[in-house]
Scaffold this active site. Structure first.
Site, short mmCIF file in Angstrom:
data_model
loop_
_atom_site.label_atom_id
_atom_site.label_comp_id
_atom_site.label_asym_id
_atom_site.label_seq_id
_atom_site.Cartn_x
_atom_site.Cartn_y
_atom_site.Cartn_z
N TYR A 56 2.17 -10.10 -1.28
CA TYR A 56 2.95 -8.92 -1.66
C TYR A 56 4.42 -9.03 -1.19
CZ TYR A 56 4.30 -3.94 -1.53
OH TYR A 56 4.95 -2.75 -1.66
N THR B 185 4.86 -6.37 13.04
CA THR B 185 4.42 -5.05 12.56
C THR B 185 4.63 -3.97 13.61
OG1 THR B 185 2.41 -3.80 12.02
CG2 THR B 185 2.09 -5.78 13.30
N TYR C 207 -5.61 -6.82 15.06
CA TYR C 207 -4.54 -7.17 14.13
C TYR C 207 -3.18 -7.10 14.83
CZ TYR C 207 -0.92 -6.53 10.65
OH TYR C 207 0.26 -6.64 9.96
N HIS D 281 -4.33 0.73 0.78
CA HIS D 281 -3.07 1.42 1.05
C HIS D 281 -2.93 2.69 0.23
CE1 HIS D 281 -2.07 -2.66 2.56
NE2 HIS D 281 -1.66 -1.91 3.56
N GLN E 209 -9.22 10.12 -0.67
CA GLN E 209 -9.61 10.84 0.54
C GLN E 209 -8.41 10.91 1.47
OE1 GLN E 209 -13.07 8.36 1.76
NE2 GLN E 209 -14.14 10.33 1.72
N ARG F 151 4.10 8.59 8.23
CA ARG F 151 4.41 7.16 8.20
C ARG F 151 5.81 6.98 7.64
NH1 ARG F 151 0.78 7.22 10.91
NH2 ARG F 151 -1.18 6.05 10.91
N ALA G 228 -10.47 5.82 11.90
CA ALA G 228 -10.38 5.28 13.26
C ALA G 228 -9.12 4.42 13.39
CB ALA G 228 -11.61 4.44 13.57
N1 UDP Z 1 -4.55 7.20 4.03
C1 UDP Z 1 -5.32 8.20 3.51
N2 UDP Z 1 -6.24 7.88 2.53
C2 UDP Z 1 -6.39 6.60 2.07
C3 UDP Z 1 -5.57 5.58 2.60
C4 UDP Z 1 -4.64 5.93 3.58
O1 UDP Z 1 -5.24 9.37 3.90
O2 UDP Z 1 -7.25 6.36 1.21
C5 UDP Z 1 -3.55 7.54 5.07
C6 UDP Z 1 -3.77 6.80 6.38
O3 UDP Z 1 -4.64 7.53 7.21
C7 UDP Z 1 -2.36 6.70 6.93
C8 UDP Z 1 -1.47 6.66 5.68
O4 UDP Z 1 -2.29 7.12 4.61
O5 UDP Z 1 -2.04 7.87 7.64
C9 UDP Z 1 -0.98 5.26 5.34
O6 UDP Z 1 -2.11 4.39 5.32
P1 UDP Z 1 -2.03 2.91 4.78
O7 UDP Z 1 -3.42 2.34 4.84
O8 UDP Z 1 -1.35 2.90 3.45
O9 UDP Z 1 -1.07 2.16 5.80
P2 UDP Z 1 -1.15 2.04 7.41
O10 UDP Z 1 -0.30 3.15 7.95
O11 UDP Z 1 -2.57 2.12 7.83
O12 UDP Z 1 -0.54 0.71 7.67
#
Ligand code: UDP
Length: 331
Positions: A11, A117, A141, A189, A206, A221, A283
């Site tokens: 990506y 990261t 990670y 994501h 969700q 975020r 989590a």
């Molecule tokens: N998130 C969510 N539902 C999903 C995927 C992500 O509510 O199906 C939320 C997740 O809890 C976080 C934000 O979206 O607060 C961004 O998540 P993502 O997985 O895109 O990136 P991360 O912050 O984990 O690197």
């Protein structure tokens, strides 16, 4: 500069290849295509499908292509999987990177740009995040990325490696021409999942957690456009001319955006409803993560062109419309 882009079919790497070409550099892509897509590699760019453990082959490529600098994007990045299968993460993110660095040292290639990261910070006490704040990852990670950051410091000291480690916040969006974009399998994501929920390609989204100590109860975020991330990688080249130089930069817009705000942006941009339900917290999700990127701005003259969520989502939507099935089945 002749640049080896490791993970150039992935990506962020594939976007960086296009930025390198636009800036007049000569990229070469190395990617084992476990997660990368052959179709994402720019057609004019030499491509090698090799595992980093194959040091003799990687060494040959460095010499044949007269590589001067290596950018390393290839890594596994599923936080949950890193908890259940840490061996996979230590081998791929740490051991494979050490193979690459050993090859580079052996071939006299001493400039390195590393994808780190914000997960290296763990659950921070204060926000926005500044580079000097404590790093205490809460999952393997983030730990593997921090382990490489630390190895790089020692290599700079011992071998004169000059490097920049960029701590990405949430990479998002797609190339403006819609030619390449985000296509993870499995996809985890928020933005692609919200778009797919809106078009009915996937089940309703969700929302993970509505009881966080944030203005609307959902996580905050810092979504930063993938082309903006890429531009920082090129802006640092000059700084790497000094042997042993080491740099760490946060890359984010500094704008905190909640999950519900992302859903709103997707609805505005697409004109579609994003069906969603409220679910328990996921989590390992910190309530808020956003960057202070003053250092990158001051030292690199880096300025994100996308400062808010809607234009970022608009590029993701353009990519989705042009390629509703991503790059098709894995290739
Ligand atoms: N998130 C969510 N539902 C999903 C995927 C992500 O509510 O199906 C939320 C997740 O809890 C976080 C934000 O979206 O607060 C961004 O998540 P993502 O997985 O895109 O990136 P991360 O912050 O984990 O690197």
């Amino acid at each position: 500069m002749n640049v080896l882009v490791v993970g150039g079919a992935g990506y962020i790497g594939s976007h960086c290849v296009r930025q390198l070409i636009a800036a007049g550099h000569t990229p070469v892509v190395l990617d084992n295509l476990v997660f990368g897509h052959r179709e994402a590699v720019h057609p004019d760019v030499p491509f090698y499908s090799v595992n980093l453990g194959n040091e003799s082959e990687v060494g040959k490529i460095l010499r044949k292509e007269k590589i001067e600098l290596v950018m390393h994007f290839a890594a596994y990045a599923y936080v949950g999987e890193s908890v259940t299968d840490p061996l996979k993460y230590y081998f791929n993110n740490v051991a494979a990177t050490l193979h690459l660095l050993r090859c580079m040292m052996g071939s006299g290639v001493k400039k390195f740009v590393f994808s780190s990261t914000c997960a290296t910070y763990g659950i921070p006490d204060k926000m926005p995040l500044v580079e000097g704040m404590p790093q205490a990852p809460i999952n393997p990670y983030g730990q593997t990325k921090l382990d490489i950051e630390n190895a790089l410091k020692a290599f700079a000291h011992a071998y004169g490696l000059s490097f920049a480690a960029f701590r990405y916040f949430n990479a998002a969006g797609a190339a403006e021409d819609g030619s390449i974009g985000e296509a993870h399998d499995p996809e985890s994501h928020l933005i692609p999942l919200a778009i797919d929920a809106a078009t009915g390609k996937r089940p309703p989204l969700q929302v993970f957690g509505t009881d966080y100590p944030t203005p609307d109860g959902t996580c905050l975020r810092d979504y930063v456009h993938v082309d903006d991330l890429s531009r920082a990688h090129i802006a640092v080249f000059e700084k790497l001319e000094t042997p042993g130089a080491q740099y760490f930069y946060n890359l984010g817009t500094g704008t905190p955006t909640s999950v519900l705000e992302v859903i709103n942006a997707v609805e505005k941009v697409t004109g579609l409803k994003v069906p969603h339900s409220f679910a328990p917290r996921r989590a390992g999700d910190p309530p808020a993560l956003y960057a202070d990127s003053t250092k990158a701005k001051t030292e690199l003259g880096w300025a994100p062109q996308y400062m808010t969520i809607e234009p970022i989502v608009a590029t993701a939507w353009a990519w989705h419309q042009a390629h509703p099935d991503g790059f098709g089945k894995k290739g």
